[in-house]
Design a protein around this motif. Structure first.
Motif, short mmCIF file in Angstrom:
data_model
loop_
_atom_site.label_atom_id
_atom_site.label_comp_id
_atom_site.label_asym_id
_atom_site.label_seq_id
_atom_site.Cartn_x
_atom_site.Cartn_y
_atom_site.Cartn_z
N THR A 252 27.40 29.26 16.42
CA THR A 252 26.02 28.94 16.75
C THR A 252 25.89 29.12 18.26
N VAL A 253 24.89 29.88 18.67
CA VAL A 253 24.76 30.25 20.08
C VAL A 253 23.38 29.86 20.59
N ARG A 254 23.33 29.35 21.82
CA ARG A 254 22.05 29.02 22.44
C ARG A 254 21.91 29.72 23.78
N PHE A 255 20.88 30.55 23.92
CA PHE A 255 20.48 31.13 25.19
C PHE A 255 19.43 30.22 25.82
N SER A 256 19.40 30.13 27.14
CA SER A 256 18.44 29.21 27.76
C SER A 256 18.04 29.66 29.16
N ASN A 257 16.89 29.12 29.60
CA ASN A 257 16.44 29.24 30.98
C ASN A 257 16.90 28.02 31.77
N SER A 258 17.00 28.16 33.06
CA SER A 258 17.31 27.04 33.92
C SER A 258 16.10 26.09 34.01
N THR A 259 16.31 24.94 34.61
CA THR A 259 15.37 23.83 34.85
C THR A 259 15.17 22.99 33.60
N GLY A 260 14.55 21.83 33.79
CA GLY A 260 14.23 20.93 32.70
C GLY A 260 12.83 21.10 32.17
N LEU A 261 12.20 22.24 32.43
CA LEU A 261 10.83 22.51 31.99
C LEU A 261 10.84 23.31 30.69
#
Length: 315
Positions: A67-76
């Motif tokens: 299971t893989v999660r790509f993400s953007n930085s910050t808590g927004l």
């Protein structure tokens, strides 16, 4: 995934979570950092020679579901994909070894970390939070960066916008001790390299991106064909520092291939699953052990505390 026994580590983790909420605002059900993301299913296939480095179960098996999660930085949670603060991007990988048994890799797209330990990182975040546009120079963040060359280097490291999150390289922050069946051990850091190669956008192209471009592009790409990454380990040489995430190792260090990550579909209920899953920066598996890096226990505590907070949030 237990909380560390050290009360000071847990207290610092709570202070960091509070500072993240102060910086980005409370967003119940979302992560305090790397809040915006997309999760995919796939399979890991170990490389033939990977057992020379580690006896970890996902290296011995023919394949392991991931299971893989790509993400953007910050808590927004709604940060536009073309916002400068969306970099560095994150990539977390869970190797599903059995029901409720797993080991994880947590990485991001800039090699290294701004601070040596959690106390410095809290100081860094507080300085950033106290340095709004109305604050005259030298701002607190300018003073902090001026006295912390590693943080300044991290901030100044180019963070180009990838044309796809499937065409970006991701780096493990901390080192681990890899051991094989013969009892031989080496320290190394993860490096996750796209099979399609790195590809980055011009400033003009970035300015034209839709707010959700990267998640939309990733979903479209994986429908056309599997997304492939090679998982490598950069091996420390004798004398290389293995307990400080701010120190880079030279590029001439050996790279050992662990295997291939093949991603095949987006998880349909991705927001629900992202709320539930708690990635663990500590491997907790035979054949891969934590180094003495002080960030490891702290990050594990933050992930667990924020995960509990996220799971308890009302839908």
């Amino acid at each position: 995934m237990p909380l560390p026994n050290d009360e000071k580590v847990v207290a610092l983790a709570n202070d960091l979570l509070a500072q993240f909420h102060k910086l980005f605002g409370p967003h119940p059900g979302f992560r305090p950092a790397h809040a915006k993301g997309l999760m995919l299913h796939g399979t890991f296939y170990p490389a033939p020679g990977a057992t020379s480095l580690t006896k970890a179960p996902h290296i011995i098996r023919k394949s392991t579901p991931v299971t893989v999660r790509f993400s953007n930085s910050t808590g927004l949670p709604t940060i536009p994909d073309n916002a400068p603060d969306a970099n560095p991007r994150g990539l977390a990988i869970r190797f599903n070894l059995a029901e409720h048994v797993h080991t994880d890799i947590v990485s991001h797209s800039t090699d290294g970390f701004p601070t040596r330990d959690g106390a410095e990182f809290l100081e860094f975040l507080k300085a950033a939070g106290a340095s709004g546009p109305e604050v005259p120079s030298p701002k607190p963040i300018e003073r902090f960066l001026g006295s912390h060359p590693s943080a300044l280097k991290f901030v100044q490291t180019p963070k180009p916008f990838p044309s796809s999150l499937a065409r970006e390289t991701y780096f493990g922050v901390t080192a681990f001790r890899f051991s094989n069946a013969l009892g031989e051990s080496k320290y190394g850091r993860y490096r996750i390299v796209p099979e399609a190669g790195n590809d980055y956008l011009t400033d003009d192209a970035v300015a034209r991106l839709r707010a959700d471009y990267h998640s939309e592009e990733l979903a479209h790409r994986v429908r056309q064909s599997p997304i492939l990454f090679r998982i490598l380990v950069q091996i420390a040489a004798s004398g290389d520092v293995t307990d400080d995430a701010t120190i880079h190792w030279p590029e001439d260090r050996e790279l050992v291939e662990l295997g291939t990550l093949e991603l095949t579909s987006v998880i349909e209920d991705t927001l629900v699953q992202q709320k539930q899953i708690i990635f663990d920066p500590i491997p907790r598996v035979d054949g891969i052990e934590p180094s003495a890096d002080p960030l490891l226990e702290l990050r594990a505590a933050i992930y667990l505390l924020s995960g509990r907070e996220r799971r308890s949030a009302k839908a």
